[in-house]
Motif scaffolding. Structure first.
Motif, PDB file in Angstrom:
ATOM      1  N   GLN A  87       0.796  -1.223   0.000  1.00 35.28           N
ATOM      2  CA  GLN A  87       0.000   0.000   0.000  1.00 35.28           C
ATOM      3  C   GLN A  87       0.832   1.278   0.000  1.00 35.28           C
ATOM      4  OE1 GLN A  87      -2.922  -0.023   3.094  1.00 35.28           O
ATOM      5  NE2 GLN A  87      -3.948  -1.847   2.358  1.00 35.28           N
ATOM      6  N   PHE A  88       2.103   1.198   0.384  1.00 36.92           N
ATOM      7  CA  PHE A  88       2.906   2.417   0.463  1.00 36.92           C
ATOM      8  C   PHE A  88       4.152   2.371  -0.426  1.00 36.92           C
ATOM      9  CE2 PHE A  88       0.317   3.300   4.101  1.00 36.92           C
ATOM     10  CZ  PHE A  88       0.343   4.676   4.237  1.00 36.92           C
ATOM     11  N   ILE A  89       4.958   1.346  -0.281  1.00 42.85           N
ATOM     12  CA  ILE A  89       6.251   1.331  -0.960  1.00 42.85           C
ATOM     13  C   ILE A  89       6.099   1.286  -2.477  1.00 42.85           C
ATOM     14  CG2 ILE A  89       8.393   0.058  -1.267  1.00 42.85           C
ATOM     15  CD1 ILE A  89       8.133   1.499   1.412  1.00 42.85           C
ATOM     16  N   ARG A  90       5.390   0.307  -2.983  1.00 40.58           N
ATOM     17  CA  ARG A  90       5.282   0.149  -4.443  1.00 40.58           C
ATOM     18  C   ARG A  90       4.537   1.307  -5.109  1.00 40.58           C
ATOM     19  NH1 ARG A  90       5.339   0.437  -8.904  1.00 40.58           N
ATOM     20  NH2 ARG A  90       5.292  -1.125 -10.565  1.00 40.58           N
ATOM     21  N   PRO A  91       3.376   1.724  -4.616  1.00 35.02           N
ATOM     22  CA  PRO A  91       2.648   2.775  -5.342  1.00 35.02           C
ATOM     23  C   PRO A  91       3.030   4.196  -4.953  1.00 35.02           C
ATOM     24  CG  PRO A  91       1.267   1.938  -3.595  1.00 35.02           C
ATOM     25  CD  PRO A  91       2.548   1.146  -3.533  1.00 35.02           C
ATOM     26  N   LEU A  92       3.715   4.411  -3.842  1.00 28.85           N
ATOM     27  CA  LEU A  92       3.893   5.775  -3.343  1.00 28.85           C
ATOM     28  C   LEU A  92       5.360   6.129  -3.079  1.00 28.85           C
ATOM     29  CD1 LEU A  92       2.533   8.374  -2.404  1.00 28.85           C
ATOM     30  CD2 LEU A  92       2.307   7.351  -0.124  1.00 28.85           C
ATOM     31  N   ILE A  93       6.001   5.430  -2.144  1.00 26.25           N
ATOM     32  CA  ILE A  93       7.351   5.812  -1.711  1.00 26.25           C
ATOM     33  C   ILE A  93       8.372   5.618  -2.820  1.00 26.25           C
ATOM     34  CG2 ILE A  93       9.169   5.395  -0.024  1.00 26.25           C
ATOM     35  CD1 ILE A  93       6.668   6.725   1.087  1.00 26.25           C
ATOM     36  N   ASN A  94       8.352   4.472  -3.470  1.00 26.35           N
ATOM     37  CA  ASN A  94       9.326   4.207  -4.522  1.00 26.35           C
ATOM     38  C   ASN A  94       9.214   5.195  -5.687  1.00 26.35           C
ATOM     39  OD1 ASN A  94      11.280   2.746  -6.142  1.00 26.35           O
ATOM     40  ND2 ASN A  94       9.560   1.843  -7.209  1.00 26.35           N
ATOM     41  N   PRO A  95       8.015   5.472  -6.232  1.00 26.73           N
ATOM     42  CA  PRO A  95       7.930   6.480  -7.307  1.00 26.73           C
ATOM     43  C   PRO A  95       8.366   7.871  -6.861  1.00 26.73           C
ATOM     44  CG  PRO A  95       5.951   5.123  -7.267  1.00 26.73           C
ATOM     45  CD  PRO A  95       6.719   4.799  -6.021  1.00 26.73           C
ATOM     46  N   MET A  96       8.019   8.259  -5.627  1.00 30.65           N
ATOM     47  CA  MET A  96       8.436   9.572  -5.139  1.00 30.65           C
ATOM     48  C   MET A  96       9.948   9.660  -5.022  1.00 30.65           C
ATOM     49  SD  MET A  96       5.617  10.541  -2.216  1.00 30.65           S
ATOM     50  CE  MET A  96       6.571  11.996  -1.792  1.00 30.65           C
ATOM     51  N   ALA A  97      10.572   8.598  -4.519  1.00 33.24           N
ATOM     52  CA  ALA A  97      12.025   8.598  -4.363  1.00 33.24           C
ATOM     53  C   ALA A  97      12.711   8.659  -5.729  1.00 33.24           C
ATOM     54  CB  ALA A  97      12.466   7.350  -3.595  1.00 33.24           C
ATOM     55  N   GLN A  98      12.185   7.935  -6.702  1.00 34.45           N
ATOM     56  CA  GLN A  98      12.772   7.985  -8.040  1.00 34.45           C
ATOM     57  C   GLN A  98      12.605   9.366  -8.663  1.00 34.45           C
ATOM     58  OE1 GLN A  98      12.005   4.789 -10.789  1.00 34.45           O
ATOM     59  NE2 GLN A  98      11.626   3.305  -9.150  1.00 34.45           N
ATOM     60  N   ALA A  99      11.445   9.971  -8.456  1.00 32.51           N
ATOM     61  CA  ALA A  99      11.222  11.317  -8.998  1.00 32.51           C
ATOM     62  C   ALA A  99      12.155  12.327  -8.350  1.00 32.51           C
ATOM     63  CB  ALA A  99       9.761  11.714  -8.776  1.00 32.51           C
ATOM     64  N   ALA A 100      12.366  12.205  -7.032  1.00 33.12           N
ATOM     65  CA  ALA A 100      13.265  13.130  -6.332  1.00 33.12           C
ATOM     66  C   ALA A 100      14.701  12.955  -6.795  1.00 33.12           C
ATOM     67  CB  ALA A 100      13.157  12.904  -4.828  1.00 33.12           C
ATOM     68  N   ALA A 101      15.089  11.719  -7.055  1.00 32.14           N
ATOM     69  CA  ALA A 101      16.474  11.462  -7.467  1.00 32.14           C
ATOM     70  C   ALA A 101      16.738  11.892  -8.899  1.00 32.14           C
ATOM     71  CB  ALA A 101      16.787   9.978  -7.302  1.00 32.14           C
ATOM     72  N   SER A 102      15.704  11.919  -9.730  1.00 27.34           N
ATOM     73  CA  SER A 102      15.889  12.254 -11.143  1.00 27.34           C
ATOM     74  C   SER A 102      15.841  13.750 -11.412  1.00 27.34           C
ATOM     75  CB  SER A 102      14.817  11.551 -11.985  1.00 27.34           C
ATOM     76  OG  SER A 102      13.512  11.975 -11.594  1.00 27.34           O
ATOM     77  N   VAL A 103      15.719  14.560 -10.359  1.00 26.15           N
ATOM     78  CA  VAL A 103      15.672  16.007 -10.552  1.00 26.15           C
ATOM     79  C   VAL A 103      17.007  16.530 -11.059  1.00 26.15           C
ATOM     80  CG1 VAL A 103      15.446  18.217  -9.363  1.00 26.15           C
ATOM     81  CG2 VAL A 103      13.852  16.369  -8.863  1.00 26.15           C
ATOM     82  N   GLU A 104      18.109  16.058 -10.470  1.00 27.95           N
ATOM     83  CA  GLU A 104      19.426  16.570 -10.824  1.00 27.95           C
ATOM     84  C   GLU A 104      20.065  15.817 -11.984  1.00 27.95           C
ATOM     85  OE1 GLU A 104      21.915  16.651  -7.432  1.00 27.95           O
ATOM     86  OE2 GLU A 104      20.681  18.082  -6.309  1.00 27.95           O
ATOM     87  N   ALA A 105      19.717  14.553 -12.165  1.00 29.12           N
ATOM     88  CA  ALA A 105      20.333  13.771 -13.229  1.00 29.12           C
ATOM     89  C   ALA A 105      19.427  12.611 -13.602  1.00 29.12           C
ATOM     90  CB  ALA A 105      21.707  13.257 -12.785  1.00 29.12           C
ATOM     91  N   LYS A 106      19.596  12.146 -14.831  1.00 25.49           N
ATOM     92  CA  LYS A 106      18.814  11.006 -15.284  1.00 25.49           C
ATOM     93  C   LYS A 106      19.317   9.741 -14.593  1.00 25.49           C
ATOM     94  CE  LYS A 106      17.358   8.551 -19.450  1.00 25.49           C
ATOM     95  NZ  LYS A 106      17.482   8.475 -20.938  1.00 25.49           N
ATOM     96  N   LEU A 107      18.390   8.919 -14.145  1.00 26.16           N
ATOM     97  CA  LEU A 107      18.742   7.716 -13.407  1.00 26.16           C
ATOM     98  C   LEU A 107      19.078   6.576 -14.363  1.00 26.16           C
ATOM     99  CD1 LEU A 107      16.035   7.683 -10.583  1.00 26.16           C
ATOM    100  CD2 LEU A 107      18.409   8.432 -10.415  1.00 26.16           C
ATOM    101  N   ALA A 108      20.164   5.894 -14.054  1.00 28.97           N
ATOM    102  CA  ALA A 108      20.509   4.687 -14.791  1.00 28.97           C
ATOM    103  C   ALA A 108      19.681   3.519 -14.256  1.00 28.97           C
ATOM    104  CB  ALA A 108      22.000   4.395 -14.642  1.00 28.97           C
TER     105      ALA A 108
END
Length: 225
Positions: A118-139
């Protein structure tokens, strides 16, 4: 012939392999083991009943279910989701920190967040990926690392904070088991000894996530250069 007493293990393996009812499989396994060990049916029932009496505190957990249901029905879980959604300009590590704090706080009140689903797959993981991709494209490797760190954060919170609620099944089971072995242990004592473990987990995981943010930031600066 002593190996015949292990027939209960075979019963469990076959029962789980054929996806039979778990409770029925365990009871049949126990009965088969008892009969193979020379214990008659009446004595088996006595042992089974005594085991239930010695561990009856575990069933107290069901008394808390109505309270937990009322809390969740009135939007506590939804409030946690909305609060996480409102978080902006955060790094992946800080998102993980906030979720870990919420996860442990929920354990204090005996609330199950069912985090991975209910949290990690639909919410936390996408948010973390979006936050990390702000400065650079993620490999692809970075995406996998964030997925793993998201799941690990849930596991840290669930495992090290699950005994913070005095009426949780795990706490009651430990208390009743230790009492049946002759040790004076009460649920409150288990919770008190679990608090330092939960706090230490917060500190260590916060440091762990901070180092993870630094690694991502360093890699992002390298890509920009």
């Amino acid at each position: 012939m002593a190996y015949i007493r292990l027939i209960g293990v075979l019963v469990i393996i076959l029962g789980f392999a054929f996806k039979l009812d778990t409770v029925a499989v365990v009871l049949i396994s126990a009965l088969a083991t008892a009969l193979a060990s020379g214990i008659d049916f009446t004595q088996f029932l006595n042992i089974l009943g005594q085991g239930f009496l010695d561990n009856r505190m575990v069933s107290l957990f069901f008394l808390t279910l109505p309270m937990i249901g009322v809390i969740e029905r009135n939007g506590l879980k939804a409030s946690a989701v909305n609060m996480i959604h409102r978080l902006q300009n955060l790094t992946p590590g800080r998102i993980f920190d906030i979720y870990l704090f919420i996860r442990e706080l929920a354990c204090v009140f005996g609330i199950s967040l069912q985090g991975q689903v209910q949290f990690i797959r639909p919410l936390i993981n996408p948010m973390a990926q979006a936050a990390a991709s702000v400065e650079a494209k993620l490999a692809p490797k970075d995406v996998d690392r964030i997925k793993a760190r998201s799941a690990a954060t849930e596991n840290f919170g669930n495992f090290f904070a699950q005994n913070l609620f005095v009426a949780s099944g795990g706490v009651l089971l430990m208390a009743s088991t230790m009492k049946s072995l002759g040790y004076s242990v009460n649920p409150t004592g288990i919770v008190l000894y679990s608090i330092p473990v939960a706090l230490l987990t917060l500190v260590l995981v916060f440091i762990y996530n901070h180092l993870f943010d630094r690694q991502l930031a360093k890699k992002g600066r390298g890509n920009i250069d």
